[in-house]
Design a protein around this motif. Structure first.
Motif, PDB file in Angstrom:
ATOM      1  N   ASP A 199       0.747  -1.306   0.050  1.00 31.33           N
ATOM      2  CA  ASP A 199       0.098   0.142  -0.089  1.00 31.33           C
ATOM      3  C   ASP A 199       0.976   1.128   0.006  1.00 31.33           C
ATOM      4  OD1 ASP A 199      -1.763   1.926   0.263  1.00 31.33           O
ATOM      5  OD2 ASP A 199      -2.275   1.330   2.411  1.00 31.33           O
ATOM      6  N   VAL A 200       1.135   1.832  -1.045  1.00 31.39           N
ATOM      7  CA  VAL A 200       2.170   2.839  -1.342  1.00 31.39           C
ATOM      8  C   VAL A 200       1.387   4.187  -1.358  1.00 31.39           C
ATOM      9  CG1 VAL A 200       3.958   3.920  -2.806  1.00 31.39           C
ATOM     10  CG2 VAL A 200       3.415   1.336  -2.705  1.00 31.39           C
ATOM     11  N   ARG A 201       1.694   5.268  -0.261  1.00 33.22           N
ATOM     12  CA  ARG A 201       1.311   6.501  -0.337  1.00 33.22           C
ATOM     13  C   ARG A 201       2.331   7.645  -0.928  1.00 33.22           C
ATOM     14  NH1 ARG A 201      -1.995   9.027   3.509  1.00 33.22           N
ATOM     15  NH2 ARG A 201      -3.052   6.696   3.340  1.00 33.22           N
ATOM     16  N   ILE A 202       2.082   8.396  -1.935  1.00 35.42           N
ATOM     17  CA  ILE A 202       3.199   9.116  -2.517  1.00 35.42           C
ATOM     18  C   ILE A 202       2.850  10.629  -1.879  1.00 35.42           C
ATOM     19  CG2 ILE A 202       3.988  10.225  -4.768  1.00 35.42           C
ATOM     20  CD1 ILE A 202       4.410   7.119  -4.501  1.00 35.42           C
ATOM     21  N   LEU A 203       3.919  11.260  -1.488  1.00 30.29           N
ATOM     22  CA  LEU A 203       3.961  12.721  -1.263  1.00 30.29           C
ATOM     23  C   LEU A 203       4.831  13.342  -1.921  1.00 30.29           C
ATOM     24  CD1 LEU A 203       3.782  12.791   2.773  1.00 30.29           C
ATOM     25  CD2 LEU A 203       1.907  12.953   1.099  1.00 30.29           C
ATOM     26  N   LYS A 204       4.420  14.126  -3.049  1.00 30.43           N
ATOM     27  CA  LYS A 204       5.390  14.809  -4.112  1.00 30.43           C
ATOM     28  C   LYS A 204       5.499  16.265  -3.768  1.00 30.43           C
ATOM     29  CE  LYS A 204       6.698  13.949  -8.773  1.00 30.43           C
ATOM     30  NZ  LYS A 204       6.454  13.102  -9.855  1.00 30.43           N
ATOM     31  N   SER A 205       6.874  16.705  -3.410  1.00 35.51           N
ATOM     32  CA  SER A 205       7.171  17.975  -3.122  1.00 35.51           C
ATOM     33  C   SER A 205       6.401  18.544  -2.180  1.00 35.51           C
ATOM     34  CB  SER A 205       6.852  18.812  -4.314  1.00 35.51           C
ATOM     35  OG  SER A 205       7.989  18.557  -5.432  1.00 35.51           O
ATOM     36  N   PRO A 206       6.060  17.842  -1.281  1.00 37.91           N
ATOM     37  CA  PRO A 206       5.162  18.250  -0.041  1.00 37.91           C
ATOM     38  C   PRO A 206       5.590  19.469   0.806  1.00 37.91           C
ATOM     39  CG  PRO A 206       6.335  16.409   0.773  1.00 37.91           C
ATOM     40  CD  PRO A 206       6.950  16.660  -0.637  1.00 37.91           C
ATOM     41  N   GLN A 207       4.606  20.109   1.579  1.00 39.00           N
ATOM     42  CA  GLN A 207       4.669  21.054   2.324  1.00 39.00           C
ATOM     43  C   GLN A 207       4.918  20.342   3.552  1.00 39.00           C
ATOM     44  OE1 GLN A 207       4.892  24.243   1.397  1.00 39.00           O
ATOM     45  NE2 GLN A 207       4.841  23.454  -0.445  1.00 39.00           N
ATOM     46  N   ARG A 208       5.685  21.110   4.814  1.00 33.26           N
ATOM     47  CA  ARG A 208       5.849  20.525   5.907  1.00 33.26           C
ATOM     48  C   ARG A 208       4.547  19.650   6.610  1.00 33.26           C
ATOM     49  NH1 ARG A 208       9.875  23.202   9.885  1.00 33.26           N
ATOM     50  NH2 ARG A 208       9.927  22.204  11.716  1.00 33.26           N
ATOM     51  N   GLN A 209       3.417  20.524   6.402  1.00 37.09           N
ATOM     52  CA  GLN A 209       2.141  20.178   7.092  1.00 37.09           C
ATOM     53  C   GLN A 209       1.798  18.760   6.671  1.00 37.09           C
ATOM     54  OE1 GLN A 209       2.485  23.044   5.514  1.00 37.09           O
ATOM     55  NE2 GLN A 209       2.452  24.541   7.162  1.00 37.09           N
ATOM     56  N   ALA A 210       2.087  18.367   5.358  1.00 39.68           N
ATOM     57  CA  ALA A 210       1.953  17.102   5.036  1.00 39.68           C
ATOM     58  C   ALA A 210       2.428  15.723   5.857  1.00 39.68           C
ATOM     59  CB  ALA A 210       2.362  16.841   3.380  1.00 39.68           C
ATOM     60  N   PHE A 211       3.253  16.260   6.513  1.00 42.24           N
ATOM     61  CA  PHE A 211       4.021  14.947   7.358  1.00 42.24           C
ATOM     62  C   PHE A 211       3.020  14.773   8.716  1.00 42.24           C
ATOM     63  CE2 PHE A 211       7.581  16.637   5.187  1.00 42.24           C
ATOM     64  CZ  PHE A 211       8.584  15.441   5.141  1.00 42.24           C
ATOM     65  N   GLU A 212       2.030  15.294   8.674  1.00 37.74           N
ATOM     66  CA  GLU A 212       0.958  14.726   9.591  1.00 37.74           C
ATOM     67  C   GLU A 212       0.353  13.362   9.481  1.00 37.74           C
ATOM     68  OE1 GLU A 212      -3.475  16.605  10.925  1.00 37.74           O
ATOM     69  OE2 GLU A 212      -2.373  17.578   9.319  1.00 37.74           O
ATOM     70  N   THR A 213       0.633  12.896   8.306  1.00 33.94           N
ATOM     71  CA  THR A 213       0.356  11.512   8.201  1.00 33.94           C
ATOM     72  C   THR A 213       1.147  10.734   8.650  1.00 33.94           C
ATOM     73  OG1 THR A 213      -0.281   9.856   6.441  1.00 33.94           O
ATOM     74  CG2 THR A 213       1.564  11.156   6.088  1.00 33.94           C
ATOM     75  N   LEU A 214       2.258  10.932   9.168  1.00 30.10           N
ATOM     76  CA  LEU A 214       2.916  10.042  10.161  1.00 30.10           C
ATOM     77  C   LEU A 214       2.609  10.004  11.634  1.00 30.10           C
ATOM     78  CD1 LEU A 214       6.778  11.169   8.950  1.00 30.10           C
ATOM     79  CD2 LEU A 214       5.738   8.797   8.673  1.00 30.10           C
ATOM     80  N   TRP A 215       1.711  11.029  11.830  1.00 30.70           N
ATOM     81  CA  TRP A 215       0.998  11.013  13.241  1.00 30.70           C
ATOM     82  C   TRP A 215      -0.297  10.200  13.108  1.00 30.70           C
ATOM     83  CZ3 TRP A 215       2.253  13.351  17.756  1.00 30.70           C
ATOM     84  CH2 TRP A 215       3.805  14.001  17.837  1.00 30.70           C
ATOM     85  N   ASP A 216      -0.783  10.218  11.759  1.00 27.62           N
ATOM     86  CA  ASP A 216      -2.278   9.910  11.911  1.00 27.62           C
ATOM     87  C   ASP A 216      -2.482   8.335  11.442  1.00 27.62           C
ATOM     88  OD1 ASP A 216      -3.146  12.371  12.437  1.00 27.62           O
ATOM     89  OD2 ASP A 216      -3.365  12.925  10.350  1.00 27.62           O
ATOM     90  N   GLU A 217      -1.406   7.876  10.802  1.00 24.43           N
ATOM     91  CA  GLU A 217      -1.518   6.254  10.027  1.00 24.43           C
ATOM     92  C   GLU A 217      -0.235   5.493  10.824  1.00 24.43           C
ATOM     93  OE1 GLU A 217      -3.061   5.786   6.423  1.00 24.43           O
ATOM     94  OE2 GLU A 217      -3.100   7.992   5.897  1.00 24.43           O
ATOM     95  N   ASN A 218      -0.265   4.504  10.560  1.00 24.71           N
ATOM     96  CA  ASN A 218       0.859   3.623  10.967  1.00 24.71           C
ATOM     97  C   ASN A 218       1.694   3.029   9.639  1.00 24.71           C
ATOM     98  OD1 ASN A 218       0.495   3.892  13.614  1.00 24.71           O
ATOM     99  ND2 ASN A 218      -0.867   2.179  13.530  1.00 24.71           N
ATOM    100  N   TRP A 219       3.062   3.288   9.577  1.00 24.65           N
ATOM    101  CA  TRP A 219       3.553   2.700   8.517  1.00 24.65           C
ATOM    102  C   TRP A 219       4.666   1.942   8.638  1.00 24.65           C
ATOM    103  CZ3 TRP A 219       1.361   4.610   3.894  1.00 24.65           C
ATOM    104  CH2 TRP A 219       0.513   5.788   4.125  1.00 24.65           C
ATOM    105  N   ASP A 220       4.965   1.078   7.769  1.00 23.88           N
ATOM    106  CA  ASP A 220       6.071  -0.101   7.736  1.00 23.88           C
ATOM    107  C   ASP A 220       7.330   0.390   7.268  1.00 23.88           C
ATOM    108  OD1 ASP A 220       4.288  -2.125   8.825  1.00 23.88           O
ATOM    109  OD2 ASP A 220       3.718  -2.295   6.704  1.00 23.88           O
TER     110      ASP A 220
END
Length: 699
Positions: A199-220
């Motif tokens: 399950d691949v999620r792509i963040l392309k040229s993200p803004q800093r706020q996009a790293f919120e996903t590291l708080w909201d979801e669990n990643w391998d």
């Protein structure tokens, strides 16, 4: 078979050298059991790092598109110039690692490992220069094709993480600044993993706020591609878009939360990432893959392709990195254009964590499933079962009379089993304990005539098994017909050196000890003592003698023109007491408590002597019959974390039949397993040795 090889470099630096420890264990076992350990040193390596710096400077001047901010050089380098420099670096590394000081470690590696083993070589050090070096260029890896290397910290701490098990490999892929490079290929390769269960999620040229996903979801897996760089080897920076740069330290809490949520692997397919690895390492993430130096864009793409192909097909993380490097080296022209580039990818490993595989990510969830919820009403029974399980399986066996001894250890019957071996073991009192508690185990202990004789008698059939203070050698395996021989570590011993009490020197380094026993130093005034001729004493053979010859004398045989031979340790200590110039070595439990001699502190370097005795020296004139009036062994210095230079494993030598259900083999395995219980380890400790597992309190 999978093996873990730990090379631990603690005190020292590249200019003065390092103290070195080798630990070898089976990958399926705890590091505290089944361990082989050797201590040595690594001499100064200034030339090595100078060659590295020279190659680094030439390599970075090669004209290409690196995954770092653009630097334009006035004097670009040629591939031939870079190749010549890298060859000089490799030669200096191998010359360094073949030094006499490091030879005991190299010898043990070739003795204890098989070419067919899958080997994780973990270089544990805090020294930034050692971390930079391309350890993969060591000739060792040519002999052991299944070996791969990782860098680890000295600190060992379990990661605060619970792996996700959602039947998908959850990958968060961040694609940052791509000025002048092509990271679309990386995205294409990662998206193709969806066919393998990702399950691949792509963040392309993200803004800093996009790293919120590291708080909201669990990643391998966390993946980054783009521009990056390091400063001072411990600070890492990534360009998350064309205008914004982030220090990894700014994401500390976010990354820590991701690790707690199950993050197992961080892969930075970008430039000069040792600083990034250092930042992540402080958060105790299980595994990291980074590049040591600026990486050409083409190499980054191809390495990712080869790595993902291996890893997604079930290869281990270590094998995947190794095979990707090898395929790139052999199947492309990248190495010829950028000599040394295939050595850039490196794993950083938390030494307390288990390496992940693709299959691990796809295991069923450990979260509550329906059937577990149905069992919730039986929680009291579950707790009771857990207590019973702990009481039965986990609780140490502190008595051979414990019913679990017979339950878990296969005790052979039907014949008498003879054993003996090294004189080092003469003080061990296991025989009576076993006979009293397990009468059906019909053992008979024979004379302690030395490890060599004990091993010989196992091979000839006179002994069912033996006890040895030395490793098995190639000739032992060659002599065994119809079966093999196996060594099982059960404890740790130290070798101590005794002199006459009149020799009042602070200690000896191993190089001086070598010179004394080879005749280069022949008077005590050459090492700061009185003007008295030195008389080196030694037994002719035995496990302790072989260990001393291999470790201190670099395998140079004892010269009878220099060394006066004695029949036993009792005889050797008597000689030292009566001759002021005498010197003798033996197992620490035999030597340290002895009255009338002076146990000498030893070290790798002058001024850093470690005594074999605990606390202050009990002088000869105060030595008495009571234990408190005698010197006690320095257990702390002999343990794994200690600094004493002459420590070795103690082994049970057993027969190993491939098919035959042999009683001698059963007896050897049963004895070894008894000695590895809490009770057996307590017996080893009481005899003056260091246990390798939990030792029950002495009663």
């Amino acid at each position: 078979m999978s093996k873990i090889v730990e090379l631990i470099f603690e005190d020292g630096d590249i200019e003065t050298g390092f103290q070195a420890t080798l630990d070898i264990s089976e990958d399926s076992q705890s590091h505290q059991t089944g361990r082989i350990r050797v201590r040595a040193s690594l001499p100064p390596g200034s030339i090595v790092f100078s060659n590295y710096t020279q190659w680094q400077e030439i390599y970075q001047r090669l004209e290409t598109k690196y995954r770092r901010p653009v630097i334009i050089y006035d004097n670009p380098a040629s591939a031939d110039e870079c190749r010549e420099s890298f060859e000089s670096l490799k030669k200096s590394i191998n010359h360094w690692l073949k030094s006499s000081e490091f030879r005991p470690i190299e010898q043990e590696l070739f003795k204890s490992l098989n070419a067919s083993d899958e080997i994780r070589v973990i270089v544990r050090t805090a020294n930034p220069k050692l971390r930079k070096l391309p350890w993969e260029s060591w000739d060792f890896f040519e002999h052991f094709n299944g070996a791969a290397v990782a860098i680890s910290p000295l600190e060992q701490r379990l990661p605060d993480t619970t792996p996700n098990r959602d039947l998908k490999v959850k990958i968060l892929a961040i694609f940052g600044s791509s000025t002048g490079i092509n990271i679309d290929k990386d995205q294409e390769l990662l998206e193709s993993l969806r066919q393998a269960g990702a399950d691949v999620r792509i963040l392309k040229s993200p803004q800093r706020q996009a790293f919120e996903t590291l708080w909201d979801e669990n990643w391998d897996i966390l993946f980054f591609a783009g521009h990056s760089y390091s400063q001072e080897d411990d600070k890492g920076y990534i360009y998350i878009n064309e205008n914004e740069k982030l220090a990894l330290s700014e994401l500390k809490r976010t990354l820590k939360k991701a690790i707690q949520g199950g993050l197992q692997l961080a892969f930075f397919n970008s430039c000069d990432d040792l600083g990034i690895a250092s930042e992540l390492e402080k958060l105790h993430i299980p595994q990291i893959i980074v590049m040591r130096e600026p990486v050409p864009d083409q190499f980054a793409q191809e390495f990712l392709r080869y790595f993902l192909k291996q890893f997604s097909r079930g290869e281990s993380l270590y094998a995947s990195v190794r095979k990707a490097r090898e395929e790139l080296h052999d199947l492309s022209d990248i190495e010829s254009k950028f000599p040394g580039v295939s050595f850039l990818p490196v794993i950083f490993q938390n030494p307390a964590a288990k390496p992940v595989t693709w299959k691990d990510f796809l295991q069923p969830s450990e979260k509550l499933s329906k059937w577990k919820m149905a069992m919730a009403g039986f929680v009291v029974g579950t707790v009771s079962l857990s207590v019973i399980s702990w009481w039965l399986f986990v609780r140490p066996i502190c008595s051979f009379s414990d019913f679990r001894t017979r339950l878990f250890i296969n005790i052979p019957q039907g014949q008498r089993f003879y054993y003996g071996g090294g004189t080092t073991f003469a003080t061990m009192a296991e025989y009576v304990e076993i006979k009293q508690a397990i009468a059906e185990f019909d053992l008979e202990k024979r004379a302690w005539n030395g490890s060599d004789e004990g091993i010989e008698k196992v091979i000839r059939g006179s002994f069912s098994f033996s006890l040895s203070s030395r490793n098995l050698k190639g000739e032992d395996f060659e002599k065994a017909k119809g079966f093999s021989v196996v060594e099982i570590p059960v404890g740790i011993d130290a070798v101590a050196v005794a002199v006459n009490p009149e020799i009042n020197i602070p200690g000896l380094i191993l190089a001086q000890l070598n010179d004394i026993y080879t005749g280069k130093i022949y008077n005590w005034n050459q090492v700061g003592g009185p003007n008295i001729k030195i008389i080196p004493y030694s037994r002719k053979q035995g496990g302790t003698v072989q260990y001393f010859v291999d470790t201190v004398l670099a395998s140079t045989p004892l010269n009878p023109k220099v060394v006066e031979f004695v029949n036993s340790t009792t005889d050797g200590l008597r000689k030292v007491k009566s001759n002021i110039g005498g010197i003798y070595y033996a197992s620490a439990p035999e030597l340290v408590p002895e009255c009338g001699i002076r146990p000498l502190p030893l070290g790798f370097q002058k001024g850093n002597f470690i005594p074999p005795y605990k606390g202050d020296l009990v002088p000869s004139e105060s030595c008495g019959d009571q234990p408190k009036k005698r010197n006690e062994i320095n257990r702390k210095a002999f343990e794994k974390s200690g600094d004493y230079p002459l420590t070795r494993n103690l082994f049970v030598i057993i027969k190993d039949f491939q098919v035959e259900n042999n009683l001698d083999e059963k007896a050897g395995r049963a004895y070894a397993n008894l000695m590895l219980t809490g009770k057996g380890q307590a017996i080893i400790q009481k005899a003056g040795f260091i246990p390798i597992g939990y030792a029950c309190p002495l009663r």
